[in-house]
Write an enzyme that holds these catalytic residues in place. Structure first.
Site, short mmCIF file in Angstrom:
data_model
loop_
_atom_site.label_atom_id
_atom_site.label_comp_id
_atom_site.label_asym_id
_atom_site.label_seq_id
_atom_site.Cartn_x
_atom_site.Cartn_y
_atom_site.Cartn_z
N CYS A 179 -19.32 1.50 36.22
CA CYS A 179 -20.17 1.41 35.03
C CYS A 179 -21.64 1.61 35.37
O CYS A 179 -22.39 2.21 34.61
CB CYS A 179 -19.97 0.05 34.35
SG CYS A 179 -18.41 -0.13 33.48
N CYS A 303 -23.63 2.08 53.66
CA CYS A 303 -24.12 3.18 52.82
C CYS A 303 -24.93 2.54 51.70
O CYS A 303 -25.38 1.39 51.83
CB CYS A 303 -22.97 4.03 52.29
SG CYS A 303 -21.86 3.16 51.16
#
Length: 336
Positions: A179, A303
Site C-alpha cells: 500500500c 536494502c
C-alpha cells in the site's frame, strides 16, 4: 430485548441475534480492512472478538484505518482498536493479542474461534492463516486491496476452496507493491472491510449464502462487483492442512554488533546514503549467482524496505549459504 439491536433484530430475528452474541470471531489486523470490519462486528453484537496485530498506529494510517484517531498515533493498534470497540459496544468482549501471527503460533492463537477474518497485508500471513484455519476447520474470510481494485472470498477447508487454490504460493518478495508503494483509497478499503463483516455475520447466523467457492472482484472506479466461481482441489486442502510449516528467508529486527553488512541496493542508491561499513553488492548480482566472500561466516543483508534483501537471502539460502538474514523493514525501518 436490548434496544441497541432493535433495528437489526427486526430484520434477522432474536434467535439470530443470540447466535451473534454467542459467536467468537478472530480478526487478524486492525488496519484498513480490519477497521470497518471490527466496528461493524462489535456494533452488530458479536459476543467475543480476538484481535491480533503487532503494529502501532502511524499518522499515515489514519486516512483508511478509521478505527484509530490522531490521539492514538504511536499506540499499539490492538489497544487503540479495543478502546474504540468498547466505546461503541461494551457488550462485546475484546481479547487483544499484540503479536505477529506465525507458523508456530497461529493454530494456538486461533483455537476456539468460530471463524477468522483475515485483514492482513502480506502474503506470508495469509498462508499462515489459511493453514491454521484448515487445521482447525473454521472459515477464513479474506479480502485484498491493490490500487483501486479489490478481491473478496470465504475459504473453508472441507466445504470449498482454500486460499492456496487461488494463490498456491507467496510471490517473490517485492514483486507485488505494498500500500505504501502503490497507494490506497480509504473508501475502497471500507467497502471491502464492511463486506467481510457481512460474510462473518452470515456465517455466524446461518443467513444467506456465504462466498464459499466464489471470488468477488470489486472495481472501485467503476463501482461494480463481478463474481468468479472457484473450485476446490481436495489434494490442495489436504496439503495445506497437513503441511509442515515452511520458513521464509531469515530476518532480524536490528543489526547485531559487528555483523557483516551487505547492501543490495543499486550503486546510485548506495552512493546517496549507506550505513558505514556496509558492502554494496546489488541484488541482480546476487540473483545471478554471486556470493559475497565476506558472508562466509554469515551476515545481514539490507536494502531500503527489506524486500530486496529478503529476495537476496532466499537466493543465497537456496544455494546452501547459511547464517545470512534480511534486515526487516530495511533502512526505512531504522529511520522510523
Amino acid at each position: 430485548m436490548d434496544s441497541r439491536y432493535l433495528r437489526q433484530t427486526a430484520l434477522i430475528g432474536e434467535a439470530s441475534q443470540q447466535k451473534l452474541r454467542g459467536a467468537r470471531i478472530a480478526v487478524v489486523g486492525a488496519g484498513g480492512l480490519g477497521s470497518p470490519a471490527l466496528l461493524y462486528l462489535a456494533g452488530a453484537g458479536v459476543g467475543s472478538i480476538v484481535l491480533i496485530d503487532d503494529d502501532a498506529v502511524a499518522l499515515s494510517n489514519l486516512h483508511r484505518q478509521v478505527i484509530h484517531t490522531t490521539d492514538s498515533v504511536g499506540d499499539a493498534k490492538v489497544l487503540s482498536a479495543m478502546d474504540a470497540l468498547e466505546a461503541l459496544n461494551p457488550d462485546t468482549e475484546v481479547d487483544p493479542v499484540r503479536t505477529r501471527l506465525t507458523w508456530d503460533n497461529a493454530v494456538a492463537r486461533l483455537a476456539g474461534a468460530d471463524m477468522v477474518l483475515d485483514g492482513s497485508d502480506n502474503f506470508d500471513t495469509r498462508h499462515v492463516i489459511s493453514h491454521a484455519a484448515a487445521r482447525l476447520g473454521i472459515p477464513h474470510i479474506w479480502g485484498s486491496i491493490l490500487g483501486v481494485e479489490a478481491q473478496l472470498s470465504v475459504f473453508w477447508a472441507g466445504h470449498g476452496p482454500v486460499y492456496e487454490d487461488l494463490f498456491p504460493a507467496p510471490p517473490p518478495p517485492g514483486s507485488v507493491p505494498s500500500c505504501s508503494q502503490a497507494g490506497v483509497l480509504g473508501p475502497l478499503v471500507g467497502v471491502v472491510g464492511s463486506a467481510m463483516a457481512m460474510e462473518a455475520l452470515k456465517l455466524a447466523t446461518g443467513m444467506g449464502t456465504p462466498l464459499v467457492g466464489t471470488l468477488g472482484y470489486f472495481d472501485g472506479l467503476a463501482g461494480t462487483w463481478e463474481y468468479v466461481p472457484l473450485n476446490a482441489d481436495p489434494a490442495v486442502t489436504e496439503r495445506v492442512r497437513e503441511l509442515d510449516p515452511p520458513h521464509g528467508p531469515a530476518e532480524v529486527g536490528s543489526i547485531p554488533p559487528g555483523a557483516v553488512l551487505i547492501d543490495v541496493r543499486e550503486p546510485a542508491e548506495y552512493a546517496t546514503h549507506h550505513i558505514r561499513g556496509a558492502i554494496n553488492v546489488p541484488l541482480g548480482k546476487v540473483l545471478d549467482g554471486y556470493t559475497p566472500p565476506e558472508l562466509e561466516g554469515g551476515g545481514v543483508l539490507i536494502c531500503a524496505s527489506g524486500a530486496r534483501s529478503a529476495r537476496a537471502v532466499a537466493a543465497l539460502e537456496a544455494r546452501g549459504v547459511r547464517g545470512v538474514a534480511s534486515l526487516r523493514g530495511g533502512m526505512d525501518g531504522l529511520r522510523r
